[in-house]
Motif scaffolding. Structure first.
Motif, short mmCIF file in Angstrom:
data_model
loop_
_atom_site.label_atom_id
_atom_site.label_comp_id
_atom_site.label_asym_id
_atom_site.label_seq_id
_atom_site.Cartn_x
_atom_site.Cartn_y
_atom_site.Cartn_z
N ALA A 1 0.76 -1.25 -0.07
CA ALA A 1 0.09 0.05 -0.09
C ALA A 1 0.96 1.25 -0.05
CB ALA A 1 -0.86 -0.02 1.23
N ASN A 2 0.34 2.19 -0.55
CA ASN A 2 0.94 3.70 -0.65
C ASN A 2 1.04 4.39 0.89
OD1 ASN A 2 1.87 6.15 -1.10
ND2 ASN A 2 0.70 6.59 -2.71
N PRO A 3 2.26 4.35 1.46
CA PRO A 3 2.00 5.03 2.74
C PRO A 3 1.40 6.33 2.78
CG PRO A 3 4.48 4.87 1.88
CD PRO A 3 3.44 4.17 0.95
N ALA A 4 1.74 7.17 1.93
CA ALA A 4 1.08 8.26 1.89
C ALA A 4 -0.48 8.35 1.51
CB ALA A 4 1.83 9.29 0.65
N LEU B 1 10.73 -13.18 8.37
CA LEU B 1 11.48 -12.06 9.34
C LEU B 1 10.85 -10.56 9.07
CD1 LEU B 1 15.11 -13.03 7.56
CD2 LEU B 1 14.17 -13.68 9.64
N SER B 2 11.05 -10.18 10.02
CA SER B 2 10.63 -8.62 10.10
C SER B 2 11.75 -7.65 11.04
CB SER B 2 9.29 -8.66 10.63
OG SER B 2 8.57 -7.13 10.65
N VAL B 3 11.96 -6.74 10.58
CA VAL B 3 12.80 -5.57 11.26
C VAL B 3 11.94 -4.24 11.63
CG1 VAL B 3 14.82 -4.04 11.06
CG2 VAL B 3 15.06 -6.47 10.08
N TYR B 4 12.18 -4.14 12.91
CA TYR B 4 11.51 -2.83 13.40
C TYR B 4 12.14 -1.68 13.16
CZ TYR B 4 9.59 0.64 16.77
OH TYR B 4 9.10 1.54 17.49
N SER C 1 4.82 -3.72 14.01
CA SER C 1 4.33 -2.51 13.63
C SER C 1 5.64 -1.50 13.54
CB SER C 1 3.71 -2.33 15.02
OG SER C 1 3.43 -0.60 15.09
N PRO C 2 5.29 -0.46 12.68
CA PRO C 2 6.21 0.63 12.37
C PRO C 2 6.52 1.33 13.44
CG PRO C 2 4.53 0.67 10.93
CD PRO C 2 4.37 -0.60 11.70
N ARG C 3 5.43 1.18 14.53
CA ARG C 3 5.45 2.24 15.43
C ARG C 3 5.53 1.80 17.00
NH1 ARG C 3 2.70 6.98 14.04
NH2 ARG C 3 2.04 7.33 15.93
N ALA D 1 -0.21 -12.24 3.79
CA ALA D 1 0.13 -11.01 3.59
C ALA D 1 -0.48 -9.99 4.61
CB ALA D 1 -0.06 -10.68 2.13
N LEU D 2 0.31 -8.79 4.95
CA LEU D 2 -0.23 -7.87 5.77
C LEU D 2 0.53 -6.64 5.78
CD1 LEU D 2 -2.18 -8.08 8.92
CD2 LEU D 2 -0.02 -6.58 9.26
N TRP D 3 -0.25 -5.55 5.78
CA TRP D 3 0.49 -4.01 5.75
C TRP D 3 -0.28 -3.36 6.90
CZ3 TRP D 3 -1.70 0.93 4.89
CH2 TRP D 3 -0.63 1.86 4.76
N PHE D 4 0.87 -2.84 7.65
CA PHE D 4 0.56 -1.90 8.71
C PHE D 4 0.58 -0.30 8.20
CE2 PHE D 4 2.17 -4.95 12.11
CZ PHE D 4 1.22 -4.85 12.84
N ASN D 5 -0.38 0.16 8.47
CA ASN D 5 -0.20 1.76 8.11
C ASN D 5 0.83 2.55 8.91
OD1 ASN D 5 -0.72 4.60 7.91
ND2 ASN D 5 -2.82 4.50 7.53
N PRO D 6 1.76 3.02 8.48
CA PRO D 6 3.14 3.79 9.31
C PRO D 6 2.49 4.77 10.22
CG PRO D 6 3.30 4.10 6.86
CD PRO D 6 2.04 3.21 6.94
N SER D 7 1.37 5.42 9.58
CA SER D 7 0.78 6.43 10.40
C SER D 7 -0.27 6.09 11.37
CB SER D 7 0.36 7.65 9.45
OG SER D 7 1.26 8.03 8.46
N ASP D 8 -0.68 4.92 11.20
CA ASP D 8 -1.78 4.62 12.18
C ASP D 8 -1.96 3.16 12.32
OD1 ASP D 8 -3.92 3.89 13.70
OD2 ASP D 8 -5.57 4.67 12.37
#
Length: 927
Positions: free
Chosen positions: A67-70, A277-280, A420-422, A458-465
């Protein structure tokens, strides 16, 4: 055409003499693609269009999404065998952007949102039985309008593409390699020039591929890669090995070091399976690794005290294995009786079985022997989550308990984790359920609610929320905005993976089919996708049976009684009328008989001569004369006896009955046998000695035109051998002739004879549909809007004269056969022919009182060579009401126009340069 014939014959003769089939090379596949284009270019029928009739509600398996993070309303979804789709409205609608590629087989998608560059790796990395091999990596700068091919053709299955966060020329690819054969082109590849060249920087051996790669966003010179050892054959999957592990690079992927070594805290040895794998991103020293741990759990059942065992109401199968004669004699009869009832063996009493064991008539292993390969699945540790806080130097399992039922025993199908990116303690694991932890993996909650399909990939975290997720699973795309408390579906693309397709004889007729992980559904053949069902709650397709949907057979006498089921022969007779009792039709055997073996896609067949008769194939042939009320075991084992492994093998895969003669039956097996019976299944004769050995019989089609004629297709898909194998016999299988040598290097799934013209038949392969009008001497590709998707099954509805395609990735397509049936040698010699003219009231109009009538005029005409044609329609042979110029291709051409016409007589005229013309008259009536 002849350029391809001689080398192909050489391949055929060489392989026929070998016991071991070779994987098809990238060069052979590329030559097959050229052959495919030849068959497309010379096709007379590509303007004959298919219509997609859904369903979309079931969706299909998602392998990746970005997904587009913006602007999270814009995202891409890669479906396993359905292509890459793009949405800009949060999933309300999608557009496929990959249908101009050679196949629909997706592995991973990566997007450079700043530069609007999409990288696409082809070939599904989930190592299941219908994971199709891609042909490498592609890139587009114009959203799929055109694609640049970047190579890696032998990668077959790509687990991950990782892009450098700042340098658009640099990327890494995790290539899993061949699924069914060893190959060296697997591991981590690096490009520094945008994919023009690749450097193979991490390689272990020819059975260990790269399944994941992640980059440290703060320092892109640091990367982590997951390597996975596995081997798969048609009868066995080894999904773990000592070469599985985690590797680290500190120089941008140029060199790698194993960091899951002994002493690191991460498991080692033969039980290590797939790793994700996943990196914070805010502290890249924090890394999560999810593991498929294939070690057996401690057998707690054997540690039960006698008092606890006595509380059990029935024995389990494990309780009854490995017993001595003396131990069997001491079994509790009430618990043994309960077991026999549960297993549908209630015709036997515990006292009787114990007596027959005591007498020596039965072995003490009689119960275990009865179930054979149907033993319980291995009780393995399954999913585990590990965390490193020091950049992979040390690892610690995050939880003290088992993650029960997350992977069960098929972790090869999952293996993804996202942090999570947060929040470094918020992590999601994909498995059968979707598990969320907010305490660093100590405990988990299943956030897959009632509106969420199982089997997640598959999964996508919204980096803003980070309460906003987009999730992809076997049932499509689900979106949550509140941390998984609520979800909605974004399932508008028709991307279902059909294993089979069938029709009834209603008017309009209905389409039925079984789908991968989506059960068995049926819907109308005149289905057109629209969103009206959201208002009335009535989606046109309806569910019949759950599980992985397999074959369906319909009783055409009432269009109400059906036979359908799920994997490994779990079939039922049921109906849409409450008076039709639902019963199991899965055959049973007597104690002491050898266990039956059922294919994943067990074949069933309803006799069109007498629809009280249903046939079913395990490794033996079974028949019921009374609608499944009693299944008879008529044959001995028709296979070569099976092979030891964890997948049933040595099974019947195809059944056919002659439309001309009742009781003339054919059965094909996964190990290459074909048998014929001329007496309804009582006796069988093997007729496959002249065919190639060791290939899988994918379909058999007894002719409707000649009693002795039968077609058969074989596939080497499960050997990574992709050549086409198609045969015909004119004498009940005594002698076979190969007729598919002109086809491309694509495994053949199904062959279906035209019901009206004996010289025409249709061939469905892993990349589309082909037609022959001269009984296999030459072929044409039939595109007609059909994507390059596997055509898994074909049905023909005789009254409607339509062909129905069950595709494994793009749901169901239908087209009329009237024009193809006109394509005779004499027609091909004519310069111009008006082939069909249909005038109908325009759809959606109800006006009947006006002086003119809104109509749609559909014109089909044939030309011998490309030409510009002039088309006109005259009223009462005087007034020109339509005049168009059409650019015609060789073969059939279509022109559809909407007009307001007066009631009366009209003439259609089509003219060629130089004066040659054809005319056809028609009338428009007031009603």
């Amino acid at each position: 055409m002849k350029l391809f014939f001689l080398p192909f014959m050489f391949i055929w003769l060489g392989f026929a003499a070998q016991s071991q089939w070779k994987a098809t090379t990238a060069q052979e596949r590329e030559a097959g693609e050229l052959r495919r284009k030849l068959l497309e270019n010379r096709s007379y029928i590509n303007k004959i269009s298919f219509r997609n009739v859904g369903p979309a509600i079931t969706s299909g398996r998602v392998v990746d999404l970005e997904a587009n993070p913006a602007n999270p309303s814009e995202f891409y979804v890669a479906y396993a065998s359905g292509g890459l789709w793009h949405t800009k409205n949060n999933g309300q609608s999608f557009v496929c952007i990959s249908d101009n590629l050679p196949n629909t087989f997706m592995g991973d998608v990566a997007v450079n949102w700043k530069e609007n560059i999409i990288w696409l790796g082809t070939g599904e990395p989930n190592a299941l039985r219908s994971a199709y091999a891609g042909n490498g990596v592609y890139k587009t700068r114009n959203n799929g309008l055109t694609w640049d091919y970047l190579g890696l053709p032998e990668s077959h299955h790509i687990g991950k593409i990782e892009l450098h966060p700042a340098n658009p020329q640099k990327a890494w690819v995790a290539a899993d390699g061949h699924l069914y054969s060893p190959n060296k082109e697997r591991g981590i590849y690096l490009t520094i020039d945008g994919g023009r060249s690749w450097k193979h920087t991490l390689y272990i051996d020819d059975t260990t591929g790269a399944i994941d790669v992640v980059v440290n966003p703060a320092n892109p010179d640091i990367l982590y890669a997951a390597m996975w050892h596995k081997t798969r054959s048609a009868w066995n999957l080894v999904e773990s090995g000592k070469t599985s592990g985690i590797y680290k690079s500190i120089n941008g992927g140029e060199t790698w070091q194993l960091i899951s070594a002994p002493g690191s805290g991460f498991p080692v040895g033969n039980s290590v399976g797939r790793i994700g794998l996943s990196v914070y991103p805010k502290d890249p020293n924090i890394i999560y690794a999810v593991l498929d741990h294939f070690s057996s759990r401690p057998d707690t059942s054997r540690a039960d005290t006698s008092a606890r065992k006595n509380l059990k109401k029935a024995y389990t199968l494990s309780d009854l294995q490995h017993l001595t004669k003396e131990q069997f004699a001491r079994l509790d009869e009430s618990k043994l009786d309960s077991f026999l009832r549960e297993k549908r063996l209630n015709k036997y009493k515990a006292s009787e079985v114990k007596a027959r064991v005591a007498s020596g008539e039965f072995k003490a292993t009689i119960i275990a022997d009865y179930f054979g390969e149907a033993e319980p699945a291995p009780n393995v540790i399954g999913a585990e989550l590990y965390r490193s806080n020091d950049g992979g130097v040390s690892w610690k399992r995050t939880h003290t308990h088992y993650l029960d039922n997350t992977y069960s025993y098929y972790g090869y199908f999952f293996g993804k984790v996202w942090v999570s990116p947060r929040n470094p303690d918020k992590v999601i694991i994909a498995g059968v359920p979707l598990l969320l932890s907010e305490n660093g993996g100590k405990t988990f909650t299943d956030i897959g609610k009632a509106n969420v399909h199982g089997d997640h990939h598959a999964l996508w975290f919204n980096p803003s929320d980070d309460n906003h997720f987009i999730n992809g699973n076997d049932g499509g795309v689900n979106i949550s905005l509140d941390n998984g408390a609520h979800w909605f579906k974004a399932n508008t693309p028709p991307v279902s993976q059909f294993y089979s397709v069938e029709v009834d004889n209603a008017d309009p007729y209905n389409v039925y089919g079984g789908m991968q992980d989506n059960g068995v559904w049926y819907g109308p053949s005149n289905y057109k996708a629209d969103m009206a069902w959201h208002g009335n709650g009535q989606y046109p397709y309806k569910n019949m049976i759950g599980g992985d949907g397999m074959q369906v057979q319909m009783d055409w006498r009432d269009n109400k009684t059906y036979y359908a089921g799920s994997q490994y022969g779990a079939y039922f007779r049921a109906g849409f009328n409450e008076s039709i009792k639902r019963i199991s039709i899965r055959p049973t055997i007597e104690l002491g008989e050898k266990p039956l073996r059922y294919n994943w896609l067990t074949p069933i067949l309803l006799s069109r001569h007498n629809q009280d008769i249903i046939y079913l194939g395990s490794n033996r042939f079974h028949r019921s004369m009374n609608k499944g009320e009693r299944m008879e075991n008529l044959s001995d084992d028709l296979t070569n006896g099976g092979k030891k492994g964890d997948v049933p093998y040595g099974t019947i895969t195809a059944l056919s009955e002659s439309p001309q003669r009742f009781g003339l039956l054919y059965a094909g097996t996964d190990d290459g046998n074909i048998h014929v019976s001329k007496d309804g299944g009582y006796s069988w004769k093997k007729i496959s000695d002249g065919l190639p050995k060791g290939l899988w019989v994918s379909s058999i089609s007894a002719s409707a035109h000649k009693a002795g004629r039968v077609y058969a297709s074989l596939t080497g898909y499960r050997l990574d051998h992709f050549q086409p194998y198609l045969f015909v016999s004119e004498d009940y299988g005594q002698k076979w002739k190969r007729i598919g040598m002109e086809l491309p290097a694509e495994p053949v799934n199904v062959v279906k004879e035209d019901l009206k013209k004996e010289d025409i038949f249709y061939v469905g392969t892993d990349n589309g549909l082909y037609v022959t009008i001269d009984r296999g001497s030459t072929y044409m590709a039939w595109t007609g809007g059909l994507p390059r998707v596997p055509v898994y099954d074909i049905a023909i509805q005789p009254r409607a004269n339509e062909i129905v395609l069950g595709t494994h990735g793009r749901s169901v397509y239908i087209a009329g056969l009237f024009l193809i049936q006109q394509l005779t040698p004499s027609l091909q010699q004519k310069e111009l022919v008006i082939a069909d003219l249909v005038v109908q009231k325009k759809a959606g109009t109800n006006r009947v009182t006006a002086a003119t009538i809104p109509v749609t005029v559909r014109i089909a005409y044939f030309v011998q060579a490309p030409v510009i044609t002039d088309i006109s329609i005259k009223y009462e042979n005087q007034t020109v009401v339509l005049s168009v110029r059409d650019t015609a291709n060789t073969g059939f051409n279509m022109v559809n126009v909407d007009r307001e016409l007066d009631p009366g007589n009209y003439s259609l005229e089509i003219g060629l340069p130089g004066g040659s013309k054809q005319t056809r008259s028609f009338a428009v009536k007031a009603d």
